[in-house]
Design a protein around this motif. Structure first.
Motif, short mmCIF file in Angstrom:
data_model
loop_
_atom_site.label_atom_id
_atom_site.label_comp_id
_atom_site.label_asym_id
_atom_site.label_seq_id
_atom_site.Cartn_x
_atom_site.Cartn_y
_atom_site.Cartn_z
N PHE A 150 -8.23 -6.03 2.24
CA PHE A 150 -7.52 -6.60 0.84
C PHE A 150 -5.73 -7.21 1.41
CE2 PHE A 150 -10.90 -4.24 0.22
CZ PHE A 150 -11.60 -5.09 -1.52
N ASN A 151 -5.30 -7.57 0.35
CA ASN A 151 -3.63 -6.93 0.23
C ASN A 151 -3.78 -6.82 -0.60
OD1 ASN A 151 -1.04 -8.14 0.97
ND2 ASN A 151 -1.00 -9.34 -0.34
N VAL A 152 -2.67 -5.95 -0.82
CA VAL A 152 -2.26 -5.55 -2.51
C VAL A 152 -0.85 -5.94 -3.11
CG1 VAL A 152 -1.84 -3.37 -3.94
CG2 VAL A 152 -3.90 -2.81 -2.46
N GLY A 153 -0.85 -6.75 -3.83
CA GLY A 153 0.27 -7.15 -4.43
C GLY A 153 1.18 -6.47 -5.70
N LEU A 154 1.69 -6.83 -6.20
CA LEU A 154 3.14 -6.42 -7.07
C LEU A 154 2.56 -5.84 -8.56
CD1 LEU A 154 6.36 -7.88 -5.99
CD2 LEU A 154 5.16 -5.90 -5.99
N GLU A 155 0.54 -6.38 -8.74
CA GLU A 155 -0.10 -6.14 -9.94
C GLU A 155 -0.49 -5.12 -10.06
OE1 GLU A 155 -2.23 -10.23 -8.15
OE2 GLU A 155 -1.39 -7.46 -6.99
N ASP A 156 -0.30 -4.38 -11.16
CA ASP A 156 -0.04 -2.90 -11.61
C ASP A 156 -2.12 -2.44 -10.36
OD1 ASP A 156 -1.48 -0.02 -12.85
OD2 ASP A 156 0.21 -0.86 -13.92
N PRO A 157 -1.82 -0.73 -9.83
CA PRO A 157 -2.66 -1.23 -8.70
C PRO A 157 -4.28 -0.78 -10.22
CG PRO A 157 -1.11 0.50 -9.30
CD PRO A 157 -0.21 -0.50 -9.56
N ALA A 158 -3.31 0.18 -11.00
CA ALA A 158 -4.94 0.18 -12.02
C ALA A 158 -5.89 -0.67 -12.40
CB ALA A 158 -4.27 1.11 -13.26
N ASP A 159 -4.44 -2.27 -12.88
CA ASP A 159 -5.46 -3.46 -13.49
C ASP A 159 -6.44 -3.96 -12.13
OD1 ASP A 159 -5.01 -3.46 -15.60
OD2 ASP A 159 -3.19 -4.27 -15.13
N LEU A 160 -5.72 -3.67 -11.08
CA LEU A 160 -7.13 -3.92 -9.25
C LEU A 160 -8.05 -3.57 -9.03
CD1 LEU A 160 -4.31 -4.45 -6.94
CD2 LEU A 160 -4.75 -6.41 -8.33
N ILE A 161 -8.03 -2.34 -9.92
CA ILE A 161 -8.98 -1.22 -9.51
C ILE A 161 -9.95 -1.62 -10.67
CG2 ILE A 161 -9.79 1.15 -10.19
CD1 ILE A 161 -7.30 2.25 -8.21
N VAL A 162 -9.87 -1.14 -11.72
CA VAL A 162 -10.94 -2.13 -12.36
C VAL A 162 -11.65 -3.74 -12.80
CG1 VAL A 162 -10.91 -3.19 -15.28
CG2 VAL A 162 -9.88 -1.31 -14.59
N ASP A 163 -10.50 -4.26 -11.64
CA ASP A 163 -11.00 -5.49 -10.98
C ASP A 163 -12.40 -5.45 -9.99
OD1 ASP A 163 -11.96 -8.40 -10.76
OD2 ASP A 163 -10.31 -8.49 -9.24
N LEU A 164 -12.35 -4.61 -9.15
CA LEU A 164 -12.83 -3.84 -8.00
C LEU A 164 -13.77 -2.98 -8.49
CD1 LEU A 164 -9.89 -2.46 -5.54
CD2 LEU A 164 -11.13 -4.12 -5.31
N ALA A 165 -14.35 -2.50 -8.82
CA ALA A 165 -15.23 -1.50 -9.61
C ALA A 165 -16.15 -3.02 -10.66
CB ALA A 165 -14.46 -0.80 -10.98
N ARG A 166 -15.26 -3.17 -11.42
CA ARG A 166 -16.26 -5.02 -12.19
C ARG A 166 -17.42 -5.12 -10.80
NH1 ARG A 166 -16.88 -9.58 -12.48
NH2 ARG A 166 -13.84 -9.54 -11.74
N ALA A 167 -16.43 -5.81 -10.12
CA ALA A 167 -17.30 -6.34 -8.72
C ALA A 167 -18.34 -5.85 -8.42
CB ALA A 167 -15.83 -6.77 -7.49
N LEU A 168 -17.32 -4.89 -7.63
CA LEU A 168 -18.97 -3.40 -7.06
C LEU A 168 -20.33 -3.66 -8.16
CD1 LEU A 168 -16.64 -0.91 -5.41
CD2 LEU A 168 -18.24 -2.10 -4.06
#
Length: 389
Positions: free
Chosen positions: A362-380
């Motif tokens: 992964f490369n974590v960008g400047l998005e809000d990390p809470a939104d990235l975590i929601v995306d990861l949880a849904r994909a899992l």
């Protein structure tokens, strides 16, 4: 003068007192001279002794000077890409019959160059365990001319004991080159730890916006400056001042981007580490990452790129489903930009472990990390629901 001539030899000019916070973009191939006595043809374009655009315009040279200042290097050359910087190091320091060493965790095209083109040139490059440390002394031969390091390593993130490798190399008179892209020339002090050459893919953190392809090659002393500079000239490696201006712009926000990305990345990585699907988080700041103790000793921070390894029970096709299901994480090579990225490695292997199909970077960008975590949880969740084989 008739009008066609006046188009090329205009006398109109504007005053030069304009001051701006932005470095001007100097474009040009031909450099003109005032007198015959002032004509020079030398790649060492310093003190205003410009001779030809191939060797660098003021825009390009300013970028090099700023990176050299950042890295505390003797000099920094600007090149078309990080891979061009890697190739230049090899071609400047190695000849037919010479030997070199590169870590198994190095950037894939680095190892590819060693195994293909360099082999054809009669240059032998051996691959070594990135965790070897001082043990590298046993691999150094009388004809060893270069030792590559990369810390952390690409994808598998091994942190190397650079000071131990440098000490062994210096005892045998062998220069050490470091791919220091992960650290942006800041998080790890290459020259303070005795490295001779530090390269970066400026495409990553210094460019910072996924819109520029550039590399840098910084040297520790004048002898390397002369050798690298001569080879660069013979190979005709030049860069656009427009690209250099984008990197100069990126330098202005590098500090705030690195700070924000480090914080967000740690938040996302800790969340993933607690997931039952994940076997290991390969992040230099995590104790489970190979060489974590060297990161604690030698680095002043961490960056935005890390990897995860799924558990053996997770089928590889489910891992692919997970990556496909991500929405905020865009699927693409590279890292260091403002946008979150993801990449799956379906055939990645190391001497002690097979990561094929289960390692995701992964490369974590400047998005809000809470939104990235929601995306990861849904994909899992989508991946878990995939039927088994």
């Amino acid at each position: 003068m008739r009008w066609p001539t006046r188009l090329l030899h205009a006398t109109a000019a504007q005053p030069h007192a304009f001051r701006s916070l932005a470095t001007p973009v100097y474009r040009g191939s031909t450099v003109v001279f005032d007198r015959v006595a002032g004509i020079v043809d030398d790649w060492r374009q310093k003190d205003g002794a410009y001779s030809y655009g191939l060797y660098g315009s003021p825009t390009v040279l300013e970028l090099g000077a700023r990176i050299a200042e950042l890295e505390r290097a003797f000099h920094t050359f600007i090149l078309p890409s990080g891979q061009a910087a890697i190739a230049l190091v090899y071609l400047a320091l190695c000849r037919a019959g010479d030997h070199g060493l590169v870590p198994a965790s190095a950037y894939g095209p680095n190892r590819g160059l060693a195994a293909d083109m360099l082999k054809g040139f009669g240059i032998e490059i051996d691959v070594y365990d990135p965790a070897i440390g001082a043990g590298i002394e046993a691999l150094i031969r009388p004809n060893t001319r270069l030792i590559w390091t990369e810390s952390p390593g690409s994808a598998t993130m091994e942190v190397q004991d650079i000071p131990a490798i440098v000490a062994a190399a210096k005892a045998r008179g062998v220069p050490v080159a470091l791919d220091n892209t992960y650290s942006a020339g800041i998080l790890f002090d290459a020259f303070g730890h005795g490295v001779d050459i530090s390269i970066q893919a400026l495409t990553k953190y210094i460019g910072g916006h996924s819109d520029v392809l550039l590399g840098s090659l910084s040297v520790a002393n004048e002898a390397l400056y002369e050798r690298i500079g001569a080879a660069r000239t013979q190979l005709g490696l030049s860069v656009s001042p427009d690209e250099a201006s984008l990197a100069l712009r990126g330098l202005q926000t590098l500090a705030v981007r690195l700070e924000r990305m480090e914080k967000s990345t740690l938040e996302v990585a800790h969340w993933l580490a607690a997931r039952p699907e994940i076997d290991l988080v390969l992040h230099p700041a995590f104790p489970g990452c190979p060489g974590h103790e060297y990161w604690k000793r030698d680095f002043i921070g961490s960056a935005s790129v890390f990897s995860i390894l799924f558990r053996d029970e997770m089928p590889t096709d489910a891992v692919s489903t997970f990556v496909d299901a991500l929405e905020l994480f865009q699927m693409g090579w590279s890292w260091g930009g403002t946008t979150a990225l993801v990449m799956l490695y379906p055939e990645l292997k190391r001497a002690d472990r097979d990561y094929a199909g289960r390692l995701v970077r992964f490369n974590v960008g400047l998005e809000d990390p809470a939104d990235l975590i929601v995306d990861l949880a849904r994909a899992l969740s989508v991946a878990r629901e995939k039927p088994g084989p």
